[in-house]
Design a protein around this motif. Structure first.
Motif, PDB file in Angstrom:
ATOM      1  N   LEU A  39      40.011  61.768  40.844  1.00  0.00           N
ATOM      2  CA  LEU A  39      38.802  60.665  41.069  1.00  0.00           C
ATOM      3  C   LEU A  39      39.012  59.463  40.099  1.00  0.00           C
ATOM      4  O   LEU A  39      38.942  58.409  40.306  1.00  0.00           O
ATOM      5  CB  LEU A  39      37.371  61.086  41.105  1.00  0.00           C
ATOM      6  CG  LEU A  39      37.019  61.894  42.365  1.00  0.00           C
ATOM      7  CD1 LEU A  39      35.740  62.677  42.245  1.00  0.00           C
ATOM      8  CD2 LEU A  39      37.226  61.095  43.467  1.00  0.00           C
ATOM      9  N   LEU A  97      41.792  57.164  40.575  1.00  0.00           N
ATOM     10  CA  LEU A  97      41.775  56.466  41.845  1.00  0.00           C
ATOM     11  C   LEU A  97      40.600  55.203  41.442  1.00  0.00           C
ATOM     12  O   LEU A  97      40.520  54.376  42.153  1.00  0.00           O
ATOM     13  CB  LEU A  97      41.124  57.127  43.044  1.00  0.00           C
ATOM     14  CG  LEU A  97      42.196  58.135  43.447  1.00  0.00           C
ATOM     15  CD1 LEU A  97      41.800  59.089  44.575  1.00  0.00           C
ATOM     16  CD2 LEU A  97      43.344  57.365  44.133  1.00  0.00           C
ATOM     17  N   GLU A 117      44.214  52.304  44.840  1.00  0.00           N
ATOM     18  CA  GLU A 117      44.787  53.459  45.731  1.00  0.00           C
ATOM     19  C   GLU A 117      46.261  53.922  44.935  1.00  0.00           C
ATOM     20  O   GLU A 117      46.772  53.429  44.310  1.00  0.00           O
ATOM     21  CB  GLU A 117      44.935  52.719  47.114  1.00  0.00           C
ATOM     22  CG  GLU A 117      45.877  51.730  47.156  1.00  0.00           C
ATOM     23  CD  GLU A 117      45.986  51.084  48.502  1.00  0.00           C
ATOM     24  OE1 GLU A 117      44.818  51.483  49.379  1.00  0.00           O
ATOM     25  OE2 GLU A 117      46.911  50.617  48.802  1.00  0.00           O
ATOM     26  N   VAL A 145      37.184  60.557  49.312  1.00  0.00           N
ATOM     27  CA  VAL A 145      38.380  59.354  49.496  1.00  0.00           C
ATOM     28  C   VAL A 145      38.562  59.486  50.699  1.00  0.00           C
ATOM     29  O   VAL A 145      38.272  60.372  51.539  1.00  0.00           O
ATOM     30  CB  VAL A 145      39.389  60.222  48.556  1.00  0.00           C
ATOM     31  CG1 VAL A 145      38.969  60.381  47.123  1.00  0.00           C
ATOM     32  CG2 VAL A 145      39.883  61.409  49.087  1.00  0.00           C
ATOM     33  N   TYR A 161      45.832  56.912  48.911  1.00  0.00           N
ATOM     34  CA  TYR A 161      44.304  57.380  48.771  1.00  0.00           C
ATOM     35  C   TYR A 161      43.745  56.488  48.009  1.00  0.00           C
ATOM     36  O   TYR A 161      44.175  55.931  47.214  1.00  0.00           O
ATOM     37  CB  TYR A 161      44.330  59.005  48.065  1.00  0.00           C
ATOM     38  CG  TYR A 161      44.839  60.006  49.103  1.00  0.00           C
ATOM     39  CD1 TYR A 161      43.998  60.779  50.155  1.00  0.00           C
ATOM     40  CD2 TYR A 161      46.260  60.468  49.124  1.00  0.00           C
ATOM     41  CE1 TYR A 161      44.594  61.661  50.703  1.00  0.00           C
ATOM     42  CE2 TYR A 161      46.674  61.062  49.881  1.00  0.00           C
ATOM     43  CZ  TYR A 161      45.877  62.003  50.913  1.00  0.00           C
ATOM     44  OH  TYR A 161      46.329  62.823  51.760  1.00  0.00           O
ATOM     45  N   ARG A 162      42.308  56.160  48.324  1.00  0.00           N
ATOM     46  CA  ARG A 162      41.403  55.308  47.767  1.00  0.00           C
ATOM     47  C   ARG A 162      39.981  56.037  47.802  1.00  0.00           C
ATOM     48  O   ARG A 162      39.704  56.852  48.703  1.00  0.00           O
ATOM     49  CB  ARG A 162      41.474  54.065  48.378  1.00  0.00           C
ATOM     50  CG  ARG A 162      40.924  54.045  49.667  1.00  0.00           C
ATOM     51  CD  ARG A 162      41.101  52.492  50.129  1.00  0.00           C
ATOM     52  NE  ARG A 162      40.779  52.586  51.664  1.00  0.00           N
ATOM     53  CZ  ARG A 162      41.808  52.389  52.375  1.00  0.00           C
ATOM     54  NH1 ARG A 162      43.149  52.388  52.015  1.00  0.00           N
ATOM     55  NH2 ARG A 162      41.417  52.312  53.744  1.00  0.00           N
ATOM     56  N   ILE A 163      39.101  55.519  46.819  1.00  0.00           N
ATOM     57  CA  ILE A 163      37.719  55.975  46.975  1.00  0.00           C
ATOM     58  C   ILE A 163      37.343  55.514  48.198  1.00  0.00           C
ATOM     59  O   ILE A 163      37.206  54.285  48.449  1.00  0.00           O
ATOM     60  CB  ILE A 163      37.094  55.570  45.618  1.00  0.00           C
ATOM     61  CG1 ILE A 163      37.711  56.148  44.457  1.00  0.00           C
ATOM     62  CG2 ILE A 163      35.440  55.719  45.601  1.00  0.00           C
ATOM     63  CD1 ILE A 163      37.614  57.520  44.536  1.00  0.00           C
TER      64      ILE A 163
END
Length: 119
Positions: free
Chosen positions: A28, A31, A35, A65, A76-78
């Motif tokens: 986390l 991120l 991303e 995510v 992947y991103r928050i």
């Protein structure tokens, strides 16, 4: 938490359980900068890609995510920025506790430092 039905409390517990693993917190934190794909995250965290993928699946299940496929890569991103407010609140509280206790802030900083690679 007042008046929440047991099903809602189960979801709250699952959310906190997802945050209870140091590698997931490290992911986390990575991120926060934007991303990343699994390979980038694995290299940054010193874990295998398979291990990172398993952790990301838990974070996705809790809505923390989200993923987006681009060609052969998955990024992947928050999904929920509010997790950072929660983590910052907890980390600040722990840092204050450590400053009052033996070892002070240095203990907290050592504990927060990247760990050796897990395989």
């Amino acid at each position: 938490m007042e008046d929440l039905p047991p099903e809602a409390l189960d979801r709250v517990a699952a959310y906190f359980q997802a945050l209870s693993e140091p590698t997931r917190l490290q992911l986390l934190n990575r991120l926060r900068t934007g991303e990343h794909n699994v390979g980038e995250l694995a290299q940054a965290c010193g874990c295998t890609s398979a291990n990172v993928s398993r952790h990301l699946a838990v974070l996705m299940q809790q809505g923390l995510v989200e993923r987006e496929g681009r060609g052969t890569a998955v990024y992947y991103r928050i999904a929920d920025d509010s997790v950072y407010a929660l983590c910052d609140l907890v980390c600040g509280n722990i840092a204050r506790q450590l400053e009052r206790g033996a070892g002070g802030r240095e203990v907290f900083l050592r504990a927060a430092a990247p760990r050796p690679a897990r395989r």
